[in-house]
Design an enzyme around this catalytic site. Structure first.
Site, PDB file in Angstrom:
ATOM      1  N   ASP A  64       0.879  -1.159   0.000  1.00  0.00           N
ATOM      2  CA  ASP A  64       0.000   0.000   0.000  1.00  0.00           C
ATOM      3  C   ASP A  64       0.922   1.217   0.000  1.00  0.00           C
ATOM      4  O   ASP A  64       1.686   1.404   0.960  1.00  0.00           O
ATOM      5  CB  ASP A  64      -0.886  -0.037   1.266  1.00  0.00           C
ATOM      6  CG  ASP A  64      -1.924   1.076   1.265  1.00  0.00           C
ATOM      7  OD1 ASP A  64      -1.646   2.151   0.700  1.00  0.00           O
ATOM      8  OD2 ASP A  64      -3.005   0.860   1.841  1.00  0.00           O
ATOM      9  N   TYR A 157      -9.945  15.624  -5.542  1.00  0.00           N
ATOM     10  CA  TYR A 157      -9.239  14.800  -6.540  1.00  0.00           C
ATOM     11  C   TYR A 157      -8.412  15.714  -7.454  1.00  0.00           C
ATOM     12  O   TYR A 157      -7.226  15.457  -7.694  1.00  0.00           O
ATOM     13  CB  TYR A 157     -10.227  13.956  -7.364  1.00  0.00           C
ATOM     14  CG  TYR A 157      -9.513  13.164  -8.446  1.00  0.00           C
ATOM     15  CD1 TYR A 157      -8.709  12.082  -8.114  1.00  0.00           C
ATOM     16  CD2 TYR A 157      -9.604  13.531  -9.784  1.00  0.00           C
ATOM     17  CE1 TYR A 157      -8.012  11.368  -9.094  1.00  0.00           C
ATOM     18  CE2 TYR A 157      -8.915  12.826 -10.779  1.00  0.00           C
ATOM     19  CZ  TYR A 157      -8.120  11.746 -10.420  1.00  0.00           C
ATOM     20  OH  TYR A 157      -7.432  11.054 -11.388  1.00  0.00           O
ATOM     21  N   LYS A 161      -4.193  16.089  -8.192  1.00  0.00           N
ATOM     22  CA  LYS A 161      -3.558  15.980  -9.509  1.00  0.00           C
ATOM     23  C   LYS A 161      -2.850  17.293  -9.893  1.00  0.00           C
ATOM     24  O   LYS A 161      -1.833  17.257 -10.583  1.00  0.00           O
ATOM     25  CB  LYS A 161      -4.579  15.542 -10.563  1.00  0.00           C
ATOM     26  CG  LYS A 161      -5.067  14.097 -10.344  1.00  0.00           C
ATOM     27  CD  LYS A 161      -3.913  13.086 -10.422  1.00  0.00           C
ATOM     28  CE  LYS A 161      -4.347  11.650 -10.289  1.00  0.00           C
ATOM     29  NZ  LYS A 161      -3.258  10.680 -10.420  1.00  0.00           N
ATOM     30  N   GLY A 188      -6.873  12.273 -20.154  1.00  0.00           N
ATOM     31  CA  GLY A 188      -8.300  12.565 -20.019  1.00  0.00           C
ATOM     32  C   GLY A 188      -9.012  11.267 -19.668  1.00  0.00           C
ATOM     33  O   GLY A 188      -8.434  10.383 -19.017  1.00  0.00           O
ATOM     34  N   PHE A 194     -11.436   2.927 -12.633  1.00  0.00           N
ATOM     35  CA  PHE A 194     -11.381   4.202 -11.908  1.00  0.00           C
ATOM     36  C   PHE A 194     -12.759   4.633 -11.380  1.00  0.00           C
ATOM     37  O   PHE A 194     -12.903   4.981 -10.204  1.00  0.00           O
ATOM     38  CB  PHE A 194     -10.802   5.261 -12.859  1.00  0.00           C
ATOM     39  CG  PHE A 194     -10.704   6.641 -12.313  1.00  0.00           C
ATOM     40  CD1 PHE A 194      -9.616   7.034 -11.546  1.00  0.00           C
ATOM     41  CD2 PHE A 194     -11.693   7.587 -12.570  1.00  0.00           C
ATOM     42  CE1 PHE A 194      -9.513   8.327 -11.042  1.00  0.00           C
ATOM     43  CE2 PHE A 194     -11.601   8.878 -12.074  1.00  0.00           C
ATOM     44  CZ  PHE A 194     -10.513   9.248 -11.313  1.00  0.00           C
TER      45      PHE A 194
HETATM   46  P1  NDP Z   1      -7.817   1.624 -11.704  1.00  0.00           P
HETATM   47  O1  NDP Z   1      -8.755   1.718 -10.564  1.00  0.00           O
HETATM   48  O2  NDP Z   1      -8.171   0.723 -12.835  1.00  0.00           O
HETATM   49  O3  NDP Z   1      -6.344   1.274 -11.193  1.00  0.00           O
HETATM   50  C1  NDP Z   1      -5.802   1.886 -10.047  1.00  0.00           C
HETATM   51  C2  NDP Z   1      -4.599   1.075  -9.588  1.00  0.00           C
HETATM   52  O4  NDP Z   1      -4.028   1.757  -8.446  1.00  0.00           O
HETATM   53  C3  NDP Z   1      -4.957  -0.318  -9.143  1.00  0.00           C
HETATM   54  O5  NDP Z   1      -3.996  -1.206  -9.637  1.00  0.00           O
HETATM   55  C4  NDP Z   1      -4.893  -0.264  -7.619  1.00  0.00           C
HETATM   56  O6  NDP Z   1      -4.439  -1.524  -7.139  1.00  0.00           O
HETATM   57  C5  NDP Z   1      -3.806   0.795  -7.426  1.00  0.00           C
HETATM   58  N1  NDP Z   1      -3.876   1.443  -6.108  1.00  0.00           N
HETATM   59  C6  NDP Z   1      -4.868   2.221  -5.618  1.00  0.00           C
HETATM   60  N2  NDP Z   1      -4.581   2.596  -4.357  1.00  0.00           N
HETATM   61  C7  NDP Z   1      -3.375   2.037  -4.052  1.00  0.00           C
HETATM   62  C8  NDP Z   1      -2.555   2.039  -2.895  1.00  0.00           C
HETATM   63  N3  NDP Z   1      -2.920   2.710  -1.788  1.00  0.00           N
HETATM   64  N4  NDP Z   1      -1.379   1.363  -2.916  1.00  0.00           N
HETATM   65  C9  NDP Z   1      -1.002   0.693  -4.036  1.00  0.00           C
HETATM   66  N5  NDP Z   1      -1.746   0.649  -5.159  1.00  0.00           N
HETATM   67  C10 NDP Z   1      -2.918   1.302  -5.157  1.00  0.00           C
HETATM   68  O7  NDP Z   1      -7.666   3.136 -12.249  1.00  0.00           O
HETATM   69  P2  NDP Z   1      -6.771   3.788 -13.401  1.00  0.00           P
HETATM   70  O8  NDP Z   1      -5.933   2.784 -14.070  1.00  0.00           O
HETATM   71  O9  NDP Z   1      -7.665   4.632 -14.206  1.00  0.00           O
HETATM   72  O10 NDP Z   1      -5.878   4.758 -12.501  1.00  0.00           O
HETATM   73  C11 NDP Z   1      -4.465   4.805 -12.564  1.00  0.00           C
HETATM   74  C12 NDP Z   1      -4.013   6.245 -12.416  1.00  0.00           C
HETATM   75  O11 NDP Z   1      -4.489   6.999 -13.522  1.00  0.00           O
HETATM   76  C13 NDP Z   1      -4.529   6.961 -11.170  1.00  0.00           C
HETATM   77  O12 NDP Z   1      -3.470   7.729 -10.619  1.00  0.00           O
HETATM   78  C14 NDP Z   1      -5.622   7.880 -11.714  1.00  0.00           C
HETATM   79  O13 NDP Z   1      -5.813   8.992 -10.916  1.00  0.00           O
HETATM   80  C15 NDP Z   1      -5.060   8.215 -13.068  1.00  0.00           C
HETATM   81  N6  NDP Z   1      -5.991   8.710 -14.075  1.00  0.00           N
HETATM   82  C16 NDP Z   1      -7.051   7.936 -14.472  1.00  0.00           C
HETATM   83  C17 NDP Z   1      -7.895   8.422 -15.448  1.00  0.00           C
HETATM   84  C18 NDP Z   1      -9.118   7.675 -15.908  1.00  0.00           C
HETATM   85  O14 NDP Z   1      -9.997   8.286 -16.548  1.00  0.00           O
HETATM   86  N7  NDP Z   1      -9.231   6.397 -15.651  1.00  0.00           N
HETATM   87  C19 NDP Z   1      -7.658   9.716 -16.101  1.00  0.00           C
HETATM   88  C20 NDP Z   1      -6.528  10.436 -15.580  1.00  0.00           C
HETATM   89  C21 NDP Z   1      -5.724   9.917 -14.630  1.00  0.00           C
HETATM   90  P3  NDP Z   1      -4.875  -2.229  -5.766  1.00  0.00           P
HETATM   91  O15 NDP Z   1      -6.310  -1.870  -5.522  1.00  0.00           O
HETATM   92  O16 NDP Z   1      -4.645  -3.685  -6.055  1.00  0.00           O
HETATM   93  O17 NDP Z   1      -3.935  -1.686  -4.749  1.00  0.00           O
HETATM   94  C1  8X3 Z   2      -9.477  11.061 -14.124  1.00  0.00           C
HETATM   95  C2  8X3 Z   2     -10.182  11.768 -15.237  1.00  0.00           C
HETATM   96  O1  8X3 Z   2     -11.861  13.602 -15.732  1.00  0.00           O
HETATM   97  O2  8X3 Z   2     -12.506  11.888 -14.139  1.00  0.00           O
HETATM   98  O3  8X3 Z   2      -8.353  11.778 -13.701  1.00  0.00           O
HETATM   99  O4  8X3 Z   2     -10.898  13.556 -13.541  1.00  0.00           O
HETATM  100  S1  8X3 Z   2     -11.413  12.752 -14.626  1.00  0.00           S
END
Ligand code: NDP
Ligand code: 8X3
Length: 260
Positions: A64, A157, A161, A188, A194
């Protein structure tokens, strides 16, 4: 040209979405992997699969990123096993809830700040000194368009970022004169888990986020991360903002009407 073959990369949040796609893309490029997340079973199954396809050992570490002692233990393990980290992809992150500032939950705020901001700091603080000592390395932070433009109910959030973008810029000032690079790749809308996490398992609500939208897919962001990492050593991409063609800002989305 492949400039990253044989390098060692830590990818945080590798059990889903963008982190998992980065792990797959880097494995294909011949990068040695250290995969990190909390869900051990998922981590093991991805690591086993990539070991089978690449024939390379894939280290996995259940962690974590909010747990400072755990992060220190992770860094100690890497040192004990003689693993020098060349690449760090700080991807672990999440959103919780979509509430007006005045209605926000302290629990949600803590979770986002502790993960997206302090978790990224914890892992980077543990691994960056080794990169500086070897005068080689590249950190890629996964930010967001939410770090460039705020949107209603996105308050905390978005703040995390914006902070990731500020930290990337700030760290680059402190790294001047070294060969260590730090970049942020800021997506985006990407279709991942997520929104399922944001809405605490409410599949219907999460699904509506992507309904009628030709969203980015996690591999699109993995391609961007690969591009940033594979640039010549004299190139340092500070920030790459990657949007779906149908989304020009958080407010401007060409959403197809879905007939029910
Ligand atoms: P997911 O929920 O699909 O993946 C998130 C990952 O982060 C999982 O593998 C989860 O694994 C891990 N995670 C979360 N909390 C922890 C923790 N405390 N310690 C270790 N691992 C952790 O989301 P995304 O792939 O979309 O998100 C990845 C990144 O991209 C994030 O930083 C998000 O803010 C960013 N992002 C996403 C966007 C979107 O639209 N999806 C757009 C812009 C940015 P586990 O639960 O096994 O620990
Ligand atoms: C994740 C994309 O637009 O939901 O960072 O904030 S948005």
């Amino acid at each position: 040209m492949n400039r990253i073959r044989g390098r060692t990369a830590v990818v945080t949040g590798a059990t889903s979405g963008i982190g998992e796609a980065c792990a797959r893309t880097l494995a294909e490029a011949g990068v040695r992997l250290v995969l990190v997340a909390r869900r051990g079973e998922r981590l093991a199954s991805l690591a086993d699969e990539l070991e089978a396809t690449t024939g390379e050992r894939v280290l996995r570490h259940v962690l974590d990123v909010r747990d400072r002692e755990g992060v220190a233990g992770f860094a100690d393990r890497l040192e004990r096993e003689g693993v020098a980290v060349d690449i760090l992809v700080n991807n672990a992150g999440l959103a919780r809830g979509l509430d007006a500032f005045q209605d926000g939950s302290h629990r949600d705020w803590d979770e986002m700040i502790d993960t997206n901001l302090k978790g990224l700091l914890n892992v980077t603080r543990a691994l960056l000194p080794g990169m500086i000592a070897r005068d080689a390395g590249h950190v890629v932070n996964i930010g967001s368009v939410a770090g460039h433009v705020v949107y209603p109910m996105g308050n905390v959030y978005c703040a995390t970022k914006y902070a990731v973008r500020a930290l990337t810029e700030a760290a680059n000032l402190d790294l001047v004169g070294t060969k260590v690079r730090m970049s942020s790749v800021d997506p985006g809308l990407v279709e991942t888990e997520f929104s399922l996490v944001r809405f605490r398992g409410d599949r219907e609500r999460a699904g509506r986020t992507y309904e009628g939208v030709d969203s980015l897919m996690p591999e699109d962001i993995a391609d961007a991360v690969h591009y940033v990492l594979n640039t010549r050593p004299r190139v340092n991409v500070l920030n790459m903002l990657v949007m779906p063609t149908v989304q020009r800002s958080p407010y401007v989305i060409a959403r197809e009407e879905v007939k029910r």
